[in-house]
Design an enzyme around this catalytic site. Structure first.
Site, mmCIF file in Angstrom:
data_model
loop_
_atom_site.group_PDB
_atom_site.id
_atom_site.type_symbol
_atom_site.label_atom_id
_atom_site.label_comp_id
_atom_site.label_asym_id
_atom_site.label_seq_id
_atom_site.Cartn_x
_atom_site.Cartn_y
_atom_site.Cartn_z
ATOM 1 C CE LYS A 202 -4.496 -1.885 1.225
ATOM 2 N NZ LYS A 202 -3.961 -3.891 1.040
HETATM 3 C C1 LIG Z 1 -4.377 -4.742 1.107
HETATM 4 C C2 LIG Z 1 -4.117 -5.432 0.962
HETATM 5 C C3 LIG Z 1 -3.588 -7.005 -0.285
HETATM 6 C C4 LIG Z 1 -5.053 -6.771 -1.290
HETATM 7 O O1 LIG Z 1 -5.102 -5.531 -2.025
HETATM 8 P P1 LIG Z 1 -6.445 -5.204 -2.889
HETATM 9 O O2 LIG Z 1 -5.715 -3.955 -3.421
HETATM 10 O O3 LIG Z 1 -7.070 -4.552 -1.938
HETATM 11 O O4 LIG Z 1 -7.070 -5.878 -2.927
HETATM 12 C C5 LIG Z 1 -2.851 -7.664 -0.295
HETATM 13 N N1 LIG Z 1 -2.269 -8.215 0.969
HETATM 14 C C6 LIG Z 1 -1.753 -7.235 1.856
HETATM 15 C C7 LIG Z 1 -0.965 -7.801 2.543
HETATM 16 C C8 LIG Z 1 -2.282 -5.645 1.864
HETATM 17 O O5 LIG Z 1 -2.513 -5.168 2.466
#
Ligand SMILES: *Cc1c(COP(=O)(O)O)cnc(C)c1O
Length: 500
Positions: free
Chosen positions: A114
């Protein structure tokens, strides 16, 4: 590019305004049109000498066309200077795992993928804001299943004219994730735990945006609400970049030939990451399949296989909590794109979802989805086994989310026996989910160890460094302890707006 509400293409915004607004006024998401993306297609051959920042610039120039080149360059360098590039001199290195590849997206300031988007979103937002000469304040509401929260709190910390509140589900996040959020510093941040799950958090935020009473209070107090969730287009677009860059890197390392097709395996929750992959494909990355990997909350696996989206099921708490989601917001954008911007259809589907928790698409649309996506899911036990096997076989330690993707890749290989190279998106540092990772590879009992002792134990097994931001949590003070009910949260927000 112009950005349209997925539920009404008469609502059009340029990127700066769309980033400030977050959500369209009818509850739709801002999205480019399919044909505009196709017309903007790159020839990846011309990008082979690009580093990450150059690729980012070229992509942003096409989509965020109302930003100047200088503005974009500033945003990019401010955002990505905080990544640890010591391993490979790029913010998102690709490494080998067995015969396949791992795209390491977790070298940012909070150790989850993120960060790639949430370090730059505040840059986009403040840049957009300045050029609009606005004198109101932006209030960012963010629902988190664990990782978005901390990445957003870190990205927006002490940013002028911005306030941020993060809502997370009380029992839905790992200890480390919780501690990361509760210890957040900054004069403009607040953190609230909700009695409920992630879907409740997301619903709360969406409801607040469209609440007429709250809209009025915002106007009276000169506050604009915005979002750091992947419903904001400013979150989505930065994620397109690493699909390009990893392809470029693989060609340059001579692991693939130019224009060879590859698969990406994406551990998926809100469908943001994998949707960015689809947009990368439309923009010219030679992708064969995007493999949507889910945990036991396998709503998306069912949807991709049957065309029926049905959230009427129990939400399981798993060891991959960032994927414990039943309403995947960004699927709405995919439906908009593959239906050739059929806003009326999307509006109806989303009404059905709100009313019955369920919708169904026709076979024509489903076949278009299947041309691009495959869906698999992995159980908790399969993940544990996968983490252990990868440690033994390839001496790699992967986190619980990445393990879901790895297992789904194996299921894909069993079914298709294909020799298309696979790139697995590694979305979090294994240290973020240290206890479950450690338990997977070592049978000893860790009940009496705290998470920091677990860090050391994991560190002894691997040459993967403990990320500094996680290590330092040990000495940080807990600043946020509030647990509120759904209704109390609305009052909390109203209060915040009033004292701004
Ligand atoms: C947010 C997240 C996901 C999922 O990603 P999306 O974009 O919501 O599909 C997968 N793995 C981790 C570690 C995350 O923080």
């Amino acid at each position: 590019m112009k950005l349209y509400s997925t539920r009404n293409i008469d609502e059009v915004q340029m990127p700066k305004d769309a980033i400030i607004k977050g959500l369209a006024s009818d509850g739709g998401l801002f999205c480019p049109k399919y044909e505009d993306l196709i017309n903007a297609k790159f020839d990846i051959k011309n990008m082979l000498s690009n580093d990450y920042n150059k690729t980012a610039l070229e992509i942003f120039q096409k989509i965020f066309e109302d930003f100047s080149t200088d503005e974009l360059k500033n945003c990019i360098s401010n955002a990505y200077k905080n990544f640890d590039v010591s391993s490979k001199n790029t913010i998102t290195p690709v490494s080998e795992i067995g015969n396949n590849f791992l795209l390491e997206l977790y070298h940012g300031p909070t150790s989850a993928f993120k960060d790639v988007a949430l370090t730059i979103l505040p840059q986009f937002l403040t840049t957009a804001y300045k050029s609009k000469n606005k004198n109101s304040k932006v209030y960012i509401l963010t629902a988190t299943s664990g990782d978005t929260g901390k990445a957003a709190l870190s990205g927006f910390k002490n940013v002028d004219n911005v306030d941020i509140t993060v809502f997370y589900p009380t029992d839905g996040v790992s200890n480390i994730q919780k501690l990361q959020m509760q210890t957040s510093e900054g004069n403009n941040v607040s953190v609230v735990a909700i009695k409920g799950d992630f879907d409740d958090c997301q619903k709360l935020v969406k409801e607040i945006y469209t609440d007429e009473n709250i809209k009025k209070i915002c106007e009276e107090n000169n506050v604009v609400l915005s979002s750091a969730n992947s419903i904001n287009i400013g979150r989505l677009v930065p994620q397109i970049v690493y699909y390009f860059q990893s392809y470029i890197d693989l060609v340059n390392y001579k692991k693939i030939n130019l224009y060879d097709k590859i698969n990406f395996i994406v551990p998926t929750g809100n469908f943001g990451n994998i949707l960015a992959g689809y947009i990368a494909k439309l923009l010219g990355v030679p992708i064969d399949k995007l493999i949507c990997a889910s945990n036991e909350n396998n709503v998306l696996t069912d949807f991709i296989n049957t065309g029926i989206y049905d959230k009427n099921r129990e939400l399981y708490k798993t060891i991959s909590p960032s994927m414990d989601i039943l309403v995947s917001s960004n699927l709405e954008r995919l439906l908009f794109l593959i239906s050739n911007n059929n806003d009326l259809l999307i509006k109806n589907l989303m009404q059905n979802l709100n009313k019955d928790g369920k919708y169904c698409i026709d076979n024509f649309l489903l076949s278009k989805i299947k041309d691009n996506f495959l869906g698999y899911y992995a159980t908790q036990n399969e993940c544990i086994e996968t983490i252990k096997n990868e440690f033994i076989k390839d001496e790699r330690i992967i986190d619980t989310h990445t393990a879901v993707a790895y297992k789904c890749m194996e299921k894909y290989n069993e079914e298709f026996n294909s020799n298309v190279p696979c790139v697995i998106l590694a979305t979090a540092s294994p240290y973020k989910f240290v206890r479950d990772v450690l338990k997977s590879i070592d049978d000893s009992n860790f009940e009496n160890c705290d998470d920091f002792e677990c860090f050391d134990k994991l560190n002894n097994l691997t040459n993967e460094k403990i990320p500094k931001n996680l290590f330092e949590l040990k000495d940080k003070k807990v600043l946020f302890n509030d647990i509120l009910t759904y209704n109390q949260c609305k009052d909390f927000v109203i209060n915040k707006i009033k004292i701004n």
